[in-house]
Scaffold this active site. Structure first.
Site, PDB file in Angstrom:
ATOM      1  N   LYS A 189       0.849  -1.184   0.000  1.00  0.00           N
ATOM      2  CA  LYS A 189       0.000   0.000   0.000  1.00  0.00           C
ATOM      3  C   LYS A 189       0.892   1.244   0.000  1.00  0.00           C
ATOM      4  CE  LYS A 189       0.062   1.787   4.314  1.00  0.00           C
ATOM      5  NZ  LYS A 189      -0.268   2.860   5.095  1.00  0.00           N
ATOM      6  N   LYS A 230      -2.550  -9.251  10.916  1.00  0.00           N
ATOM      7  CA  LYS A 230      -2.437  -9.258  12.383  1.00  0.00           C
ATOM      8  C   LYS A 230      -3.429 -10.244  12.985  1.00  0.00           C
ATOM      9  CE  LYS A 230      -0.735  -4.561  12.947  1.00  0.00           C
ATOM     10  NZ  LYS A 230       0.567  -4.853  13.550  1.00  0.00           N
ATOM     11  N   HIS A 267      -0.962  -4.716   5.665  1.00  0.00           N
ATOM     12  CA  HIS A 267      -0.391  -5.610   6.680  1.00  0.00           C
ATOM     13  C   HIS A 267      -1.282  -5.746   7.912  1.00  0.00           C
ATOM     14  CE1 HIS A 267       1.232  -1.758   8.147  1.00  0.00           C
ATOM     15  NE2 HIS A 267       1.187  -2.333   9.323  1.00  0.00           N
ATOM     16  N   ASP A 278      -3.295   7.622   4.236  1.00  0.00           N
ATOM     17  CA  ASP A 278      -2.284   6.682   4.721  1.00  0.00           C
ATOM     18  C   ASP A 278      -2.898   5.566   5.562  1.00  0.00           C
ATOM     19  OD1 ASP A 278       0.401   5.825   5.055  1.00  0.00           O
ATOM     20  OD2 ASP A 278       0.494   6.745   7.044  1.00  0.00           O
ATOM     21  N   HIS A 286      -6.289   0.536   6.278  1.00  0.00           N
ATOM     22  CA  HIS A 286      -6.434  -0.199   7.540  1.00  0.00           C
ATOM     23  C   HIS A 286      -7.817  -0.007   8.189  1.00  0.00           C
ATOM     24  CE1 HIS A 286      -2.242  -0.547   6.990  1.00  0.00           C
ATOM     25  NE2 HIS A 286      -1.858   0.495   7.676  1.00  0.00           N
ATOM     26  N   LYS A 330      -1.087  11.106  14.243  1.00  0.00           N
ATOM     27  CA  LYS A 330       0.290  11.005  14.739  1.00  0.00           C
ATOM     28  C   LYS A 330       0.431  11.899  15.969  1.00  0.00           C
ATOM     29  CE  LYS A 330       2.592   9.800  10.443  1.00  0.00           C
ATOM     30  NZ  LYS A 330       2.970   8.458  10.887  1.00  0.00           N
TER      31      LYS A 330
HETATM   32  N1  LIG Z   1       8.282   1.440   6.018  1.00  0.00           N
HETATM   33  C1  LIG Z   1       7.121   0.982   6.445  1.00  0.00           C
HETATM   34  O1  LIG Z   1       6.946   0.701   7.629  1.00  0.00           O
HETATM   35  C2  LIG Z   1       5.974   0.755   5.469  1.00  0.00           C
HETATM   36  C3  LIG Z   1       4.724   0.382   5.984  1.00  0.00           C
HETATM   37  C4  LIG Z   1       3.683   0.126   5.098  1.00  0.00           C
HETATM   38  C5  LIG Z   1       3.894   0.247   3.737  1.00  0.00           C
HETATM   39  N2  LIG Z   1       5.099   0.637   3.253  1.00  0.00           N
HETATM   40  C6  LIG Z   1       5.257   0.718   1.798  1.00  0.00           C
HETATM   41  O2  LIG Z   1       6.345  -0.104   1.407  1.00  0.00           O
HETATM   42  C7  LIG Z   1       7.040   0.447   0.306  1.00  0.00           C
HETATM   43  C8  LIG Z   1       8.519   0.627   0.673  1.00  0.00           C
HETATM   44  O3  LIG Z   1       8.577   1.457   1.804  1.00  0.00           O
HETATM   45  P1  LIG Z   1       9.958   1.828   2.525  1.00  0.00           P
HETATM   46  O4  LIG Z   1       9.565   2.495   3.792  1.00  0.00           O
HETATM   47  O5  LIG Z   1      10.870   0.649   2.592  1.00  0.00           O
HETATM   48  O6  LIG Z   1      10.561   2.917   1.546  1.00  0.00           O
HETATM   49  P2  LIG Z   1      12.048   3.446   1.505  1.00  0.00           P
HETATM   50  O7  LIG Z   1      12.776   3.243   2.790  1.00  0.00           O
HETATM   51  O8  LIG Z   1      11.956   4.813   0.946  1.00  0.00           O
HETATM   52  O9  LIG Z   1      12.725   2.456   0.435  1.00  0.00           O
HETATM   53  C9  LIG Z   1      12.402   2.498  -0.858  1.00  0.00           C
HETATM   54  C10 LIG Z   1      13.235   1.520  -1.672  1.00  0.00           C
HETATM   55  O10 LIG Z   1      12.996   1.861  -3.016  1.00  0.00           O
HETATM   56  C11 LIG Z   1      14.217   1.991  -3.690  1.00  0.00           C
HETATM   57  N3  LIG Z   1      14.116   3.046  -4.701  1.00  0.00           N
HETATM   58  C12 LIG Z   1      13.706   4.317  -4.524  1.00  0.00           C
HETATM   59  N4  LIG Z   1      13.746   4.986  -5.708  1.00  0.00           N
HETATM   60  C13 LIG Z   1      14.196   4.100  -6.628  1.00  0.00           C
HETATM   61  C14 LIG Z   1      14.469   4.168  -8.037  1.00  0.00           C
HETATM   62  N5  LIG Z   1      14.259   5.297  -8.732  1.00  0.00           N
HETATM   63  N6  LIG Z   1      14.922   3.067  -8.638  1.00  0.00           N
HETATM   64  C15 LIG Z   1      15.131   1.930  -7.945  1.00  0.00           C
HETATM   65  N7  LIG Z   1      14.896   1.783  -6.625  1.00  0.00           N
HETATM   66  C16 LIG Z   1      14.448   2.866  -5.979  1.00  0.00           C
HETATM   67  C17 LIG Z   1      15.208   2.362  -2.646  1.00  0.00           C
HETATM   68  O11 LIG Z   1      16.464   1.929  -3.108  1.00  0.00           O
HETATM   69  P3  LIG Z   1      17.758   2.864  -3.067  1.00  0.00           P
HETATM   70  O12 LIG Z   1      18.476   2.443  -1.831  1.00  0.00           O
HETATM   71  O13 LIG Z   1      18.482   2.491  -4.302  1.00  0.00           O
HETATM   72  O14 LIG Z   1      17.303   4.293  -3.037  1.00  0.00           O
HETATM   73  C18 LIG Z   1      14.719   1.574  -1.438  1.00  0.00           C
HETATM   74  O15 LIG Z   1      15.250   0.271  -1.461  1.00  0.00           O
HETATM   75  C19 LIG Z   1       6.308   1.741  -0.030  1.00  0.00           C
HETATM   76  O16 LIG Z   1       5.330   1.472  -0.996  1.00  0.00           O
HETATM   77  C20 LIG Z   1       5.638   2.098   1.289  1.00  0.00           C
HETATM   78  O17 LIG Z   1       4.507   2.905   1.085  1.00  0.00           O
HETATM   79  C21 LIG Z   1       6.144   0.892   4.095  1.00  0.00           C
END
Ligand SMILES: NC(=O)c1ccc[n+]([C@@H]2O[C@H](COP(=O)([O-])OP(=O)(O)OC[C@H]3O[C@@H](n4cnc5c(N)ncnc54)[C@H](OP(=O)(O)O)[C@@H]3O)[C@@H](O)[C@H]2O)c1
Length: 514
Positions: A176, A210, A206, A263, A268, A366
């Protein structure tokens, strides 16, 4: 996959529950993780994969391929995964499990628009098929910023990786948010739909992984006790809360312009609403559960006056956890004139025979008082005919609270006589806590969901219809807020803006203090 139904068979919802007690183990397969350097991969996905392996739920022939813009060799990826597992896995570290898992790890460096990198990815998974017997079964997990989903899906098609073969499956897992409004969700789906058939698309919310969320169905449909009173004759209103005590943190880039409602409420909270409001499914198959959830979401009605039936806010500076914290507009990466809400509350109706006239109040924010997610069914008051006013003045309404996190369980609150010579009634709680009642630890939501993807078991993944229904509910509210101007400020550590309290006060109710 649809289950065969015997002619004349009576559907038995319990049958699937019993089946589910057998160990469910993934077959030979490869999981390709895009965005492997990201926050989600490091904190949740890589540890969950290890925990699954440690619980014996992954096959010996399992492959894990990381894809990212890093000049890493396979060993570098394995090292990063090792650190993530040591830091975040829930089960103890076992060298033999790790060795077997890491032998199947590969890394492919490259940009998402780079055809050569995807051709290299195709070679890598086919080598894994030959080396580890992964059978040509591939799941592609897009843990990436949503704007990149179309690029990856198109590349998977171009490189032939998305095409399922005889006796081998291909699946795609999408994190998402699924779009930021109805139109973008439909556009995204059109791209995905062009490449993968609907049964191969797994949209991760996610929360549905749960334990307590799944327990909502057990609570309702495996007991006699609750379902007879689960309706407008007994329930006064429903409150669904997801409160966070943290601010936007390092997610400023993602969060600003999206806000609390898109968000959290769109996915959720509306999924929780659907599970509370839906009718009993014919079985626990994906089609049966999704059909009931969709009926519930289709019955959701917005109040006529969105101004008084919604509230939104933005956290201001304040104190939290004994530390002074800055306001949203002073956070790094947030424009000082941002109108993004960090708190949202909405009142909805569900126009069915069961729920007509019962308001559902949803709120998320938040920097609130504490981190908690719960669903509370607040019951109507009795006439209290035989009690004097003073005997019951401290008694609240009966409530049934499903605690989703952090302390998973269920609380029933009701009035009880205070010991002593006088008749005085005060509220008491009867608690069920997962931690105390079961020796088995709840699996992390991502463990359950990744396993379901590898097994091909879709009930816990919303389908496109649910996503679109949720945007149909939220889009008019977002449009109203754009016209309404700036969100109201609320103090960090408090329970949201004044307008949110007024929303319930107008109905003669108040928010619960979880
Ligand atoms: N974090 C959470 O707790 C959470 C919870 C629910 C949902 N999500 C969803 O999960 C997904 C990932 O979230 P995240 O928090 O892990 O994001 P993040 O920390 O910003 O990581 C994003 C990933 O995407 C890669 N990326 C970004 N731009 C890119 C590009 N132009 N080409 C290739 N790779 C690229 C980054 O690699 P580089 O290292 O190369 O930049 C990194 O591995 C999103 O859709 C987010 O909405 C996250």
């Amino acid at each position: 996959m649809k289950e065969p139904v015997m002619p004349g068979a009576v559907p038995n919802p319990l049958r699937d529950v019993l089946d589910r007690r057998l160990p469910r183990i993934a077959g030979p397969s490869v999981l390709v993780l895009f965005g492997v350097t990201g926050d989600l991969a490091r904190k949740k996905l890589l540890p969950a994969i290890y925990d699954l392996a440690n619980r014996g739920l992954l096959p010996p022939g399992f492959g894990l391929v990381g894809f990212a813009r890093r000049d890493w060799a396979h060993q570098d990826f394995a090292q990063v995964a090792h650190e993530a597992v040591r830091e975040h896995a829930r089960t103890p570290f076992r060298e033999d499990v790790w060795r077997q898992l890491s032998e199947g790890m590969r890394f492919v460096p490259g940009e998402l628009h780079d055809d050569d990198a995807f051709d290299k990815l195709a070679d890598t998974v086919r080598e894994l098929d030959a080396d580890r017997g992964t059978g040509g079964n591939y799941a592609f997990y897009l843990s990436l910023p949503p704007k990149l989903f179309p690029t990856v899906v198109t590349q998977l098609k171009r490189s032939g990786l998305a095409e399922s073969e005889e006796h081998a499956w291909r699946r795609v897992v999408i994190e998402k948010p699924f779009g930021h409004d109805l139109k973008s969700a439909q556009d995204l789906n059109a791209v995905v739909d062009d490449v993968f058939p609907p049964q191969s698309v797994f949209r991760i919310d996610h929360y549905l992984g749960k334990e307590t969320v799944q327990n909502l169905m057990a609570l309702r449909f495996a007991n006699t006790l609750f379902e007879p009173i689960w309706n407008r004759s007994y329930i006064d209103h429903v409150q669904i809360t997801m409160a966070e005590d943290i601010g936007v943190g390092g997610r400023a880039g993602y969060y600003d312009g999206i806000g609390a409602a898109r968000d959290v409420i769109q996915n959720h909270l509306l999924q929780l609403l659907a599970l509370v409001a839906m009718e009993e499914p014919l079985s626990f198959t994906a089609d049966a559960i999704r059909a009931e959830k969709e009926k519930a979401l289709s019955a959701v009605e917005l109040p006529e006056d969105l101004e008084t039936a919604t509230a939104r806010g933005q956290y201001a500076a304040g104190w939290q956890g004994g530390a002074s914290v800055v306001g949203y507009l002073e956070e790094e990466g947030i424009p000082s004139d941002s109108t993004t809400e960090t708190y949202a509350a909405i009142k909805l109706g569900v126009n069915t025979r069961r729920w007509a006239g019962v308001p559902f109040y949803l709120r998320t924010g938040k920097r609130l008082g504490r981190r908690v997610t719960e669903v509370a069914l607040v019951f109507q008051r009795t006439a209290n005919r035989v009690f004097s006013h003073t005997a019951t003045e401290e008694q609240g309404a009966n409530s049934l609270v499903i605690r989703v996190q952090p302390d998973e369980g269920v609380t029933l609150r009701f009035g009880s006589k205070v010991p002593g010579a006088a008749m005085e009634v005060r509220d008491v709680s009867m608690d069920f806590s997962y931690g105390e009642s079961f020796t088995e630890a709840s699996p992390e939501a991502y463990e359950r969901l990744i396993l379901d993807v590898l097994i091909g078991d879709p009930p816990l993944f919303p389908r496109q219809e649910e996503v679109e229904l949720s945007w149909r509910i939220l889009d008019p509210i977002e449009e109203h807020w754009v016209k309404a101007g700036r969100p109201e400020q609320y103090e960090s550590g408090a329970w949201g803006p004044k307008s949110a309290h007024e929303l319930l006060a107008r109905d003669g109710r108040q928010w619960r203090r979880p």
